[in-house]
Design a protein around this motif. Structure first.
Motif, PDB file in Angstrom:
ATOM      1  N   HIS A  98     -19.801   2.453  27.704  1.00 21.26           N
ATOM      2  CA  HIS A  98     -20.578   1.156  28.041  1.00 21.26           C
ATOM      3  C   HIS A  98     -21.965   1.878  28.641  1.00 21.26           C
ATOM      4  O   HIS A  98     -21.951   2.938  28.929  1.00 21.26           O
ATOM      5  CB  HIS A  98     -19.755   0.650  29.516  1.00 21.26           C
ATOM      6  CG  HIS A  98     -20.765  -0.811  30.004  1.00 21.26           C
ATOM      7  ND1 HIS A  98     -21.822  -0.757  30.735  1.00 21.26           N
ATOM      8  CD2 HIS A  98     -20.318  -1.949  29.900  1.00 21.26           C
ATOM      9  CE1 HIS A  98     -22.351  -1.971  30.597  1.00 21.26           C
ATOM     10  NE2 HIS A  98     -21.390  -2.888  30.270  1.00 21.26           N
ATOM     11  N   ARG A  99     -22.915   1.043  28.167  1.00 20.03           N
ATOM     12  CA  ARG A  99     -24.173   1.714  28.199  1.00 20.03           C
ATOM     13  C   ARG A  99     -24.539   1.920  29.670  1.00 20.03           C
ATOM     14  O   ARG A  99     -25.403   2.980  29.982  1.00 20.03           O
ATOM     15  CB  ARG A  99     -25.317   0.650  27.824  1.00 20.03           C
ATOM     16  CG  ARG A  99     -25.334   0.654  26.161  1.00 20.03           C
ATOM     17  CD  ARG A  99     -26.568  -0.043  25.666  1.00 20.03           C
ATOM     18  NE  ARG A  99     -27.126  -1.128  25.751  1.00 20.03           N
ATOM     19  CZ  ARG A  99     -28.021  -1.818  25.323  1.00 20.03           C
ATOM     20  NH1 ARG A  99     -29.080  -1.095  24.958  1.00 20.03           N
ATOM     21  NH2 ARG A  99     -28.226  -3.272  25.630  1.00 20.03           N
ATOM     22  N   SER A 100     -23.877   1.493  30.678  1.00 13.37           N
ATOM     23  CA  SER A 100     -24.519   1.645  32.197  1.00 13.37           C
ATOM     24  C   SER A 100     -23.895   3.122  32.138  1.00 13.37           C
ATOM     25  O   SER A 100     -24.289   3.845  33.222  1.00 13.37           O
ATOM     26  CB  SER A 100     -23.829   0.661  33.007  1.00 13.37           C
ATOM     27  OG  SER A 100     -22.405   0.681  32.962  1.00 13.37           O
ATOM     28  N   ILE A 151     -26.491   5.657  32.429  1.00 12.39           N
ATOM     29  CA  ILE A 151     -27.194   5.824  33.736  1.00 12.39           C
ATOM     30  C   ILE A 151     -26.437   6.807  34.715  1.00 12.39           C
ATOM     31  O   ILE A 151     -27.138   7.714  35.409  1.00 12.39           O
ATOM     32  CB  ILE A 151     -27.135   4.603  34.319  1.00 12.39           C
ATOM     33  CG1 ILE A 151     -28.267   3.454  33.537  1.00 12.39           C
ATOM     34  CG2 ILE A 151     -27.682   4.639  35.834  1.00 12.39           C
ATOM     35  CD1 ILE A 151     -28.204   2.182  34.291  1.00 12.39           C
ATOM     36  N   SER A 152     -25.207   6.467  34.720  1.00 13.52           N
ATOM     37  CA  SER A 152     -24.254   7.703  35.513  1.00 13.52           C
ATOM     38  C   SER A 152     -24.466   9.054  34.981  1.00 13.52           C
ATOM     39  O   SER A 152     -24.732   9.862  35.748  1.00 13.52           O
ATOM     40  CB  SER A 152     -22.784   7.360  35.424  1.00 13.52           C
ATOM     41  OG  SER A 152     -22.547   6.142  36.081  1.00 13.52           O
ATOM     42  N   LEU A 166     -34.132   4.633  39.359  1.00 17.95           N
ATOM     43  CA  LEU A 166     -33.234   3.559  38.760  1.00 17.95           C
ATOM     44  C   LEU A 166     -33.790   2.525  37.562  1.00 17.95           C
ATOM     45  O   LEU A 166     -33.245   2.368  36.762  1.00 17.95           O
ATOM     46  CB  LEU A 166     -32.465   2.969  39.998  1.00 17.95           C
ATOM     47  CG  LEU A 166     -31.218   1.931  39.521  1.00 17.95           C
ATOM     48  CD1 LEU A 166     -30.291   2.544  38.606  1.00 17.95           C
ATOM     49  CD2 LEU A 166     -30.862   1.262  40.724  1.00 17.95           C
ATOM     50  N   THR A 167     -34.969   2.079  38.265  1.00 15.39           N
ATOM     51  CA  THR A 167     -35.781   1.162  37.460  1.00 15.39           C
ATOM     52  C   THR A 167     -35.945   1.794  35.962  1.00 15.39           C
ATOM     53  O   THR A 167     -36.037   1.139  34.934  1.00 15.39           O
ATOM     54  CB  THR A 167     -36.762   0.515  38.235  1.00 15.39           C
ATOM     55  OG1 THR A 167     -36.196  -0.214  39.444  1.00 15.39           O
ATOM     56  CG2 THR A 167     -37.555  -0.527  37.190  1.00 15.39           C
ATOM     57  N   ALA A 202     -32.900   2.490  33.949  1.00 13.22           N
ATOM     58  CA  ALA A 202     -32.407   1.092  33.456  1.00 13.22           C
ATOM     59  C   ALA A 202     -33.254   0.723  32.095  1.00 13.22           C
ATOM     60  O   ALA A 202     -32.509   0.192  31.133  1.00 13.22           O
ATOM     61  CB  ALA A 202     -32.247  -0.079  34.400  1.00 13.22           C
ATOM     62  N   VAL A 223     -32.081   3.055  29.296  1.00 16.00           N
ATOM     63  CA  VAL A 223     -30.771   2.986  28.631  1.00 16.00           C
ATOM     64  C   VAL A 223     -30.799   1.462  27.801  1.00 16.00           C
ATOM     65  O   VAL A 223     -30.018   1.193  26.764  1.00 16.00           O
ATOM     66  CB  VAL A 223     -29.899   2.915  29.762  1.00 16.00           C
ATOM     67  CG1 VAL A 223     -28.509   2.393  29.405  1.00 16.00           C
ATOM     68  CG2 VAL A 223     -29.703   4.390  30.373  1.00 16.00           C
ATOM     69  N   SER A 224     -31.517   0.364  28.515  1.00 15.18           N
ATOM     70  CA  SER A 224     -31.619  -0.755  27.829  1.00 15.18           C
ATOM     71  C   SER A 224     -31.864  -0.913  26.530  1.00 15.18           C
ATOM     72  O   SER A 224     -31.522  -1.840  25.727  1.00 15.18           O
ATOM     73  CB  SER A 224     -32.134  -1.966  28.796  1.00 15.18           C
ATOM     74  OG  SER A 224     -31.433  -2.110  30.085  1.00 15.18           O
ATOM     75  N   ALA A 234     -30.184  -5.463  22.996  1.00 12.62           N
ATOM     76  CA  ALA A 234     -29.132  -6.310  23.799  1.00 12.62           C
ATOM     77  C   ALA A 234     -30.109  -7.207  24.586  1.00 12.62           C
ATOM     78  O   ALA A 234     -31.211  -6.823  25.006  1.00 12.62           O
ATOM     79  CB  ALA A 234     -28.271  -5.401  24.836  1.00 12.62           C
ATOM     80  N   THR A 293     -29.466  -8.292  27.608  1.00 13.85           N
ATOM     81  CA  THR A 293     -29.574  -8.059  29.102  1.00 13.85           C
ATOM     82  C   THR A 293     -30.143  -6.728  29.452  1.00 13.85           C
ATOM     83  O   THR A 293     -30.276  -5.723  28.725  1.00 13.85           O
ATOM     84  CB  THR A 293     -28.052  -7.988  29.686  1.00 13.85           C
ATOM     85  OG1 THR A 293     -27.298  -6.862  28.943  1.00 13.85           O
ATOM     86  CG2 THR A 293     -27.237  -9.164  29.418  1.00 13.85           C
ATOM     87  N   GLY A 294     -30.413  -6.693  30.709  1.00 10.31           N
ATOM     88  CA  GLY A 294     -30.693  -5.483  31.246  1.00 10.31           C
ATOM     89  C   GLY A 294     -32.255  -4.977  31.417  1.00 10.31           C
ATOM     90  O   GLY A 294     -33.143  -5.414  31.029  1.00 10.31           O
ATOM     91  N   GLY A 295     -32.175  -4.041  32.493  1.00  8.36           N
ATOM     92  CA  GLY A 295     -33.214  -3.185  32.842  1.00  8.36           C
ATOM     93  C   GLY A 295     -34.471  -3.947  33.846  1.00  8.36           C
ATOM     94  O   GLY A 295     -35.054  -3.190  34.559  1.00  8.36           O
ATOM     95  N   GLU A 296     -34.159  -5.041  34.217  1.00  7.32           N
ATOM     96  CA  GLU A 296     -35.206  -5.727  35.227  1.00  7.32           C
ATOM     97  C   GLU A 296     -34.546  -5.489  36.490  1.00  7.32           C
ATOM     98  O   GLU A 296     -33.389  -6.185  36.898  1.00  7.32           O
ATOM     99  CB  GLU A 296     -35.394  -7.201  34.930  1.00  7.32           C
ATOM    100  CG  GLU A 296     -36.212  -7.187  33.493  1.00  7.32           C
ATOM    101  CD  GLU A 296     -37.555  -6.279  33.749  1.00  7.32           C
ATOM    102  OE1 GLU A 296     -38.221  -6.382  34.691  1.00  7.32           O
ATOM    103  OE2 GLU A 296     -38.060  -5.580  32.553  1.00  7.32           O
TER     104      GLU A 296
END
Lengths: 296, 93
Positions: A227-229, A232-233, A250-251, A254, A257-258, A289, A291-294
């Motif tokens: 999973h793309r998250s 981040i890990s 983190l921002t 994200a 990765v997004s 995708a 979703t994501g990133g914000e």
């Protein structure tokens, strides 16, 4: 006196940190000058502003054998020239990581045809071996040590320090005879592999998460679900500087990765793994995708 | 089942979402936590307007399972979010 000091000093810029490497031993200095040519300080080639007035972090190498390496973040006493080379490179890296103003994660970064590939990984995972394999396939070198960001998802900054390959990696890739020996490793510049340095890569487009090859594993790399998250890990686990401002890190992460394709792969042989990564990262891009990133 | 409302997140928590999964930073623990799908769903419902029973009921309906089959897991996940400094601890008593 000042002229003599300048003559034996190499100006290096690593992760945006200006370093002054003063080496007494002319033979060692000459070898280092060649090895560190891709990180020599020419006033901001790595994409940082160059900060001409910034004080340089001093790394001194005293003696002509044994050699004493002294710096704020790394000290060593080296009894062989091979060990001295390894210690000086370690000192450059330790001081760069310690003083960098950038958001940096332990990862290899390469560029080709507008793609920027990031491979997070701790030492010993095969990151540098994959990097060398990709350089042999026409990729340009950005770093085998750090994904360096200006605390935003924008394009990473180059940190093209010499690659340090183990004897096994060097042999596996058919590179025997290349490189400068340094304490159980061989130091190579990308030019030794016929590759260029990309000092201004584009934003990250691909993230490859590597799993170690199993003892009885096959030659062919095995794609694994992800999973793309998880990227981040993977990067946070190998972060050098994110603890300084975790929310901002983190921002930024994200955002990176997004905007990137992510895959996880169990390694095969070095050559097959490089072939897999090359084909995956150069394949047509899927639409981003939704979703994501914000941040909320 | 407790009537205590769950959430909202602690002040200053930073949250991002990638493909439906939440990653969040707690200013209390200075840690970043990357949540799985279920924990991300719980996090989104931990808005200070739902209690544990309501969260369990909503998730049970969404996952097509019996509430009693997931209640312990949801409670555990909420406890972990509290331990991670992302959700405020329930008041004593």
């Amino acid at each position: 006196m000042a002229e003599a000091l300048a003559a034996r000093t190499l100006a290096v810029r690593a992760l945006g940190v200006p370093l002054a490497l003063a080496v007494d031993d002319p033979a060692l200095r000459e070898t280092l000058s060649a090895l560190l040519a891709d990180v020599c300080d020419d006033g901001g080639r790595d994409g940082t502003d160059g900060s001409p007035g910034a004080p340089r972090v001093a790394i001194t190498v005293r003696g002509h054998g044994p050699w004493a390496v002294h710096s704020p973040a790394y000290d060593a006493r080296s009894s062989t020239v091979e060990r001295a080379l390894g210690d000086v490179c370690a000192a450059v890296n330790a001081n760069a990581v310690s003083a960098t103003p950038l958001l940096a994660f332990h990862a290899a970064v390469l560029a080709k045809q507008g793609r920027t590939l990031v491979v997070p990984g701790v030492s010993g995972l095969g990151k540098t071996t994959l990097t060398a394999g990709l350089l042999l396939r026409g990729w340009s070198y950005v770093s085998d040590e750090a994904l360096a960001l200006e605390w935003s998802p924008a394009a990473p900054l180059a940190y093209p320090r010499p690659l340090a390959l183990s004897a096994w990696s060097r042999s596996s890739l058919g590179l025997d005879g290349l490189g400068v020996p340094a304490d159980r490793e061989w130091l190579l510049r990308p030019a030794d592999l016929g590759a260029a340095v990309e000092h201004r890569p584009g934003p990250v487009t691909h993230l490859l998460l590597m799993e170690p090859r199993e003892a009885a594993g096959g030659a062919t790399p095995e794609p694994l679900p992800t999973h793309r998250s998880e990227a981040i890990s993977a990067l946070l686990q190998r972060g050098f500087t994110h603890v300084r401002d975790p929310a901002r890190a983190l921002t930024a992460l994200a955002g990176v990765v997004s905007a990137a394709a992510v895959t996880r792969v169990r390694q095969g042989t070095p050559e097959q793994t490089a072939a897999y990564a090359d084909a995956w990262a150069l394949a047509p891009l899927a639409p981003p995708a939704a979703t994501g990133g914000e941040p909320r | 089942v407790s009537r205590q409302l769950i959430g909202p997140p602690v002040e200053g928590a930073t949250e991002v979402e990638v493909d439906g999964r939440v990653s969040a930073f707690s200013p209390l623990t200075r840690q970043i936590v990357v949540l799985n799908d279920t924990a991300s769903d719980i996090w989104r419902l931990a808005d200070g307007e739902h209690d544990l029973e309501a969260i369990v009921a909503l998730l049970a309906a969404a996952y097509s399972v019996a509430p009693e089959d997931i209640e312990a897991d949801v409670r555990h996940a909420v406890d972990e979010l509290v331990d991670a400094g992302l959700l405020p601890a329930a008041p004593e008593g």
